[in-house]
Design an enzyme around this catalytic site. Structure first.
Site, PDB file in Angstrom:
ATOM      1  N   HIS A 275      -8.851  27.795 156.030  1.00 38.67           N
ATOM      2  CA  HIS A 275      -9.075  26.353 155.917  1.00 38.67           C
ATOM      3  C   HIS A 275     -10.206  25.901 156.831  1.00 38.67           C
ATOM      4  CE1 HIS A 275      -4.710  25.697 154.369  1.00 38.67           C
ATOM      5  NE2 HIS A 275      -5.538  26.052 153.420  1.00 38.67           N
TER       6      HIS A 275
ATOM      7  N   ARG B  20     -12.633  26.580 140.465  1.00 38.69           N
ATOM      8  CA  ARG B  20     -11.641  27.538 140.960  1.00 38.69           C
ATOM      9  C   ARG B  20     -10.278  26.857 141.021  1.00 38.69           C
ATOM     10  NH1 ARG B  20     -16.396  27.978 143.971  1.00 38.69           N
ATOM     11  NH2 ARG B  20     -17.347  30.051 144.019  1.00 38.69           N
TER      12      ARG B  20
ATOM     13  N   ARG C 181     -11.642  28.107 135.518  1.00 40.55           N
ATOM     14  CA  ARG C 181     -11.216  29.503 135.594  1.00 40.55           C
ATOM     15  C   ARG C 181      -9.710  29.545 135.812  1.00 40.55           C
ATOM     16  NH1 ARG C 181     -13.748  33.152 140.236  1.00 40.55           N
ATOM     17  NH2 ARG C 181     -12.307  31.938 141.513  1.00 40.55           N
TER      18      ARG C 181
ATOM     19  N   GLU D 116     -17.417  40.781 136.233  1.00 41.14           N
ATOM     20  CA  GLU D 116     -17.501  41.107 137.654  1.00 41.14           C
ATOM     21  C   GLU D 116     -17.050  42.535 137.951  1.00 41.14           C
ATOM     22  OE1 GLU D 116     -14.925  38.273 139.611  1.00 41.14           O
ATOM     23  OE2 GLU D 116     -13.507  38.332 137.954  1.00 41.14           O
TER      24      GLU D 116
ATOM     25  N   ASN E  34     -20.766  38.111 143.199  1.00 42.48           N
ATOM     26  CA  ASN E  34     -20.132  38.463 144.470  1.00 42.48           C
ATOM     27  C   ASN E  34     -19.268  39.710 144.316  1.00 42.48           C
ATOM     28  OD1 ASN E  34     -21.314  36.066 145.154  1.00 42.48           O
ATOM     29  ND2 ASN E  34     -19.425  34.946 145.455  1.00 42.48           N
ATOM     30  N   ASP E  35     -18.318  39.661 143.385  1.00 38.50           N
ATOM     31  CA  ASP E  35     -17.446  40.817 143.177  1.00 38.50           C
ATOM     32  C   ASP E  35     -18.187  41.970 142.514  1.00 38.50           C
ATOM     33  OD1 ASP E  35     -15.043  40.196 144.372  1.00 38.50           O
ATOM     34  OD2 ASP E  35     -14.297  39.083 142.653  1.00 38.50           O
TER      35      ASP E  35
ATOM     36  N   ARG F 235     -17.432  42.648 151.681  1.00 37.37           N
ATOM     37  CA  ARG F 235     -18.395  41.803 152.388  1.00 37.37           C
ATOM     38  C   ARG F 235     -17.759  40.990 153.499  1.00 37.37           C
ATOM     39  NH1 ARG F 235     -19.447  36.532 149.376  1.00 37.37           N
ATOM     40  NH2 ARG F 235     -17.557  36.163 148.198  1.00 37.37           N
TER      41      ARG F 235
ATOM     42  N   CYS G 290     -22.602  32.755 138.006  1.00 35.71           N
ATOM     43  CA  CYS G 290     -21.952  31.795 138.907  1.00 35.71           C
ATOM     44  C   CYS G 290     -21.726  32.326 140.313  1.00 35.71           C
ATOM     45  CB  CYS G 290     -20.609  31.357 138.319  1.00 35.71           C
ATOM     46  SG  CYS G 290     -19.422  32.702 138.119  1.00 35.71           S
TER      47      CYS G 290
END
Length: 751
Positions: free
Chosen positions: A359, A465, A501, A600, A623-624, A634, A671
């Protein structure tokens, strides 16, 4: 006094069992003080490469935060002990000709002085010192005890441990994880006011009823504080940040928590101890699972407990005395401690422990504060020291040379000027200098940057998300709650496509109420695998999406972590079932949204011709995809430097995706973080990508960049780069390309 061999053995065993060398040294000086009944015990370790002793641990002397206390190897009585490799026992140390007075440690009151060298293989590793105010010589048993103990300590100090420990003092550049991008230049500052659970000691309550009233008042004040912060962030449209404090409010109002706290006080102890015991008990189950996301949930509970301690201590109430401009340095960062700091004074953040999905990390990105997490150093070592936080590279520079400060100041000035220039392009259409249109979309639901004003900047939502709202609740949201959530997004962008998603969770990104423990979560039960195995979760979410879309008709559904055609078939079957159920509920036919998958996982690249028959579009999650192609986590600071979207293998994979997709006329979106990175955008355009979805803060720069790029130039750059065999070659070619067009300020590859 007679000191026994059993006492010495006890000390050695306690020191040897400590988890870290720093902890072992603190245990050593504390135990010696207690056993010898002396006022001061200090340990100096010899760094022969630097030619000095470090005051590494002390009980009784003052050790200033963030400042290393050092003596030259030939300096002071400590230096004399090291040179002679013999103990020295003095009744009045200040009168000795070798005595070295160090004002900052408050040593002037102590007269008696006994020191023993720590020697291993004829090398002096350090000096162990005890002191007292009384003017007297330590007796033979005390001297023998300290000398014997120093001999035992020498066997515990391995060369590798000492090199690692000295490295923390020698280092001028520290590596961590870039949690929120940017650059900051300011002195480090450690908040010494915030109370910690581990500092609370047990005490009996004089008045149980009064202690319970104190606790209830503290809970009320903390609840009001959380509501105030929630309102502040809601007012600035940072909705996900507001939800963080709503979660704390929810935890605080949990009946079991209140009941347990009051019951603990009933046992006759003070409210502070009750908070410590209950919070640590509730958090223990999360900590034992050793999972990143669950550790963050344990941190939520600890954050709540520490805010209760804060409100229980009347001496801590009121405004804090923050420096004019500073870099916050902390063991861990909490959302509440961050929210209460004046943002105009906070230049950057350095945290020893932390995760990019915590958070606090979400909040730093929302506030645009350069942040580096996972830095392996004690916070007090950076207190009041000049720092440069390079949160693009995940680096912290300690007391940098003036020329380096000047260079970073130039970069900051250039960056600020460029940001102002780029803002003028934010509301313009996404198009190249040569006229080709580029669709710019928004990633939403994670970084708290979705504001209504950005509706004018983008042509829709490329990725929402949906798991974030799930994470910020104490149980699965109902279908009605999800309908309301999705309707808000669909109606906000009612004339533009919105891609939702489906739930993307797993052991690496968990829900607090659905713990999952796996040794290798990236390759485990996550994404579409999990929701297909739990069809009741999937069906509720899909029905909520379809109901929310009934009036607007602008929904796109995106399936995460797809690895086979069978998964697509199973998911479409459930989507069709959900659509029929919604139509029966509403009594009329509803629009069927386009369905796509996240590309991904590398295996899906080879199935693109088959995908064209099953889905309406694909969205490349770089990213993935990069993580899986390079086998690099990462978020792991040990290997994070190996993660690069500009690795030649990653670029060839992206190029192949576009070539294959064009052959079968399959729409492709992108994305991942590459879409908003000015270093990568020219290559993506040169490969043929025309739909880029990114975080809101990146949109102005990307649009400004696009308007200064010609399609032919990007295609030539891509052709050159695809001939490269190393990441460094790729970065160099991009850097030259950008500098020749006056766009070098947009990238950081060579800095």
């Amino acid at each position: 006094m007679a000191l026994k061999l059993t006492q010495l053995r006890d000390i050695v065993e306690k020191v040897a069992s400590a988890p870290r060398l720093n902890d072992a040294l603190e245990i050593l000086v504390n135990e010696i003080c207690h056993t010898m009944d002396t006022e001061v015990c200090s340990l100096y370790l010899a760094d022969h490469e630097r030619g000095c002793y470090y005051l590494m641990a002390t009980r009784g002397l003052k050790k200033p935060r963030g400042k290393n206390i050092t003596l030259a190897l030939d300096e002071g009585i400590v230096g004399l002990v090291g040179r002679l490799a013999e103990p020295i026992n003095l009744a009045d140390a200040p009168s000795h000709p070798s005595f070295k007075f160090i004002p900052s440690v408050n040593e002037e009151h102590y007269r008696a002085f006994l020191a023993a060298p720590i020697v291993s293989r004829r090398t002096v590793l350090g000096v162990l010192v005890v002191q007292q105010r009384e003017t007297r010589q330590y007796d033979e048993s005390e001297e023998s005890f300290l000398v014997t103990l120093a001999t035992q300590v020498a066997t515990l100090l391995s060369p590798s441990q000492l090199r690692q420990l000295f490295g923390l003092y020698r280092q001028s550049r520290l590596q961590g994880i870039a949690a929120s991008p940017g650059v900051a230049i300011a002195p480090g500052w450690v908040d010494q006011v915030q109370p910690l659970l581990e500092q609370v000691t047990r005490a009996s309550a004089l008045d149980i009823e009064q202690e319970q009233e104190r606790l209830l008042l503290a809970m009320s004040e903390a609840g009001e504080e959380f509501r105030r912060y929630s309102k502040r962030f809601s007012g600035s449209a940072q909705k996900e940040s507001a939800e963080i404090f709503n979660l704390y409010s929810h935890l605080l109002s949990e009946p079991r928590l209140k009941k347990s706290l009051l019951a603990e006080i009933e046992q006759g102890i003070v409210a502070e101890w009750a908070v410590k015991v209950v919070i640590e008990k509730f958090a223990a189950q999360f900590l034992e699972l050793k999972d990143n996301y669950l550790r963050d949930r344990a941190n939520d509970l600890r954050e709540l407990g520490q805010r209760l301690l804060f409100h229980l201590d009347d001496s801590l109430q009121g405004s804090n005395s923050w420096p004019e401009r500073f870099v916050l340095v902390a063991d861990e960062l909490t959302a509440t401690s961050l929210a209460e700091i004046p943002q105009d004074r906070l230049a950057g953040i350095v945290v020893r422990d932390g995760a990019a999905n915590s958070h606090a990390a979400i909040l730093t990105r929302a506030l645009g504060i350069p942040t580096v997490m996972g830095v392996d150093i004690r916070p007090e070592q950076l207190d009041k020291r000049q720092l440069i936080v390079d949160a693009y590279r995940g680096e912290v520079l300690i007391e940098p040379e003036p020329i380096l400060i000047k260079e970073y100041q130039r970069l900051l000035k250039e960056e600020n000027a460029l940001s102002k220039t780029a803002e003028t392009a934010a509301e313009l259409a996404g198009e190249l200098k040569s006229g080709e249109h580029i669709t710019i979309l928004l990633n939403a639901g994670l970084s708290a940057e979705l504001e209504q004003a950005q509706d004018k900047w983008v042509e829709g939502i490329g990725l929402y998300r949906t798991e974030v709202p799930f994470m910020l609740q104490s149980g699965f949201p109902s279908e009605e709650e999800q309908v309301a959530q999705y309707q808000g997004m669909l109606q906000l962008f009612h004339q533009k496509p919105v891609t939702l998603r489906t739930l993307d969770i797993g052991a690496d990104k968990q829900l607090p109420y659905m713990p999952i423990s796996e040794e290798n979560p990236a390759l485990g039960w996550r994404g579409i695998r999990l929701t297909l195995d739990q069809p009741e979760i999937f069906l509720v979410q899909i029905r909520a999406m379809l109901r929310a879309n009934a009036a607007s008709g602008n929904l796109r559904i995106l399936l995460p972590m797809v690895t086979s055609i069978e998964e697509i078939d199973d998911a479409r079957h459930l989507i069709d079932r959900a659509a029929h159920e919604v139509e029966e509920l509403l009594g009329y036919e509803i629009p069927r949204p386009p369905i796509g998958i996240m590309l991904e996982v590398p295996s899906m690249i080879f199935l693109i011709p088959q995908l064209a028959l099953k889905v309406d579009f694909v969205s490349v999650g770089t990213n993935d995809l990069t993580q899986y192609l390079l086998a690099v986590d990462r978020n792991n600071s040990r290997v994070a430097n190996l993660y690069s979207a500009l690795h030649p293998a990653v670029l060839h994979a992206l190029y192949r995706i576009m070539v294959l997709a064009k052959r079968v006329d399959l729409p492709v979106f992108l994305c991942g973080e590459m879409a908003g990175d000015p270093t990568c955008v020219p290559l993506l355009i040169g490969m043929g990508y025309r739909h880029l979805s990114m975080n809101g803060k990146n949109i102005p720069r990307v649009k400004y960049l696009l308007r200064n790029l010609a399609c032919n130039d990007t295609e030539q750059l891509t052709a050159q780069v695809l001939q490269s065999s190393t990441t460094d070659e790729v970065r160099y070619q991009i850097s030259v390309f950008m500098e020749r067009r006056g766009l070098g300020g947009l990238i950081r590859g060579g800095r």
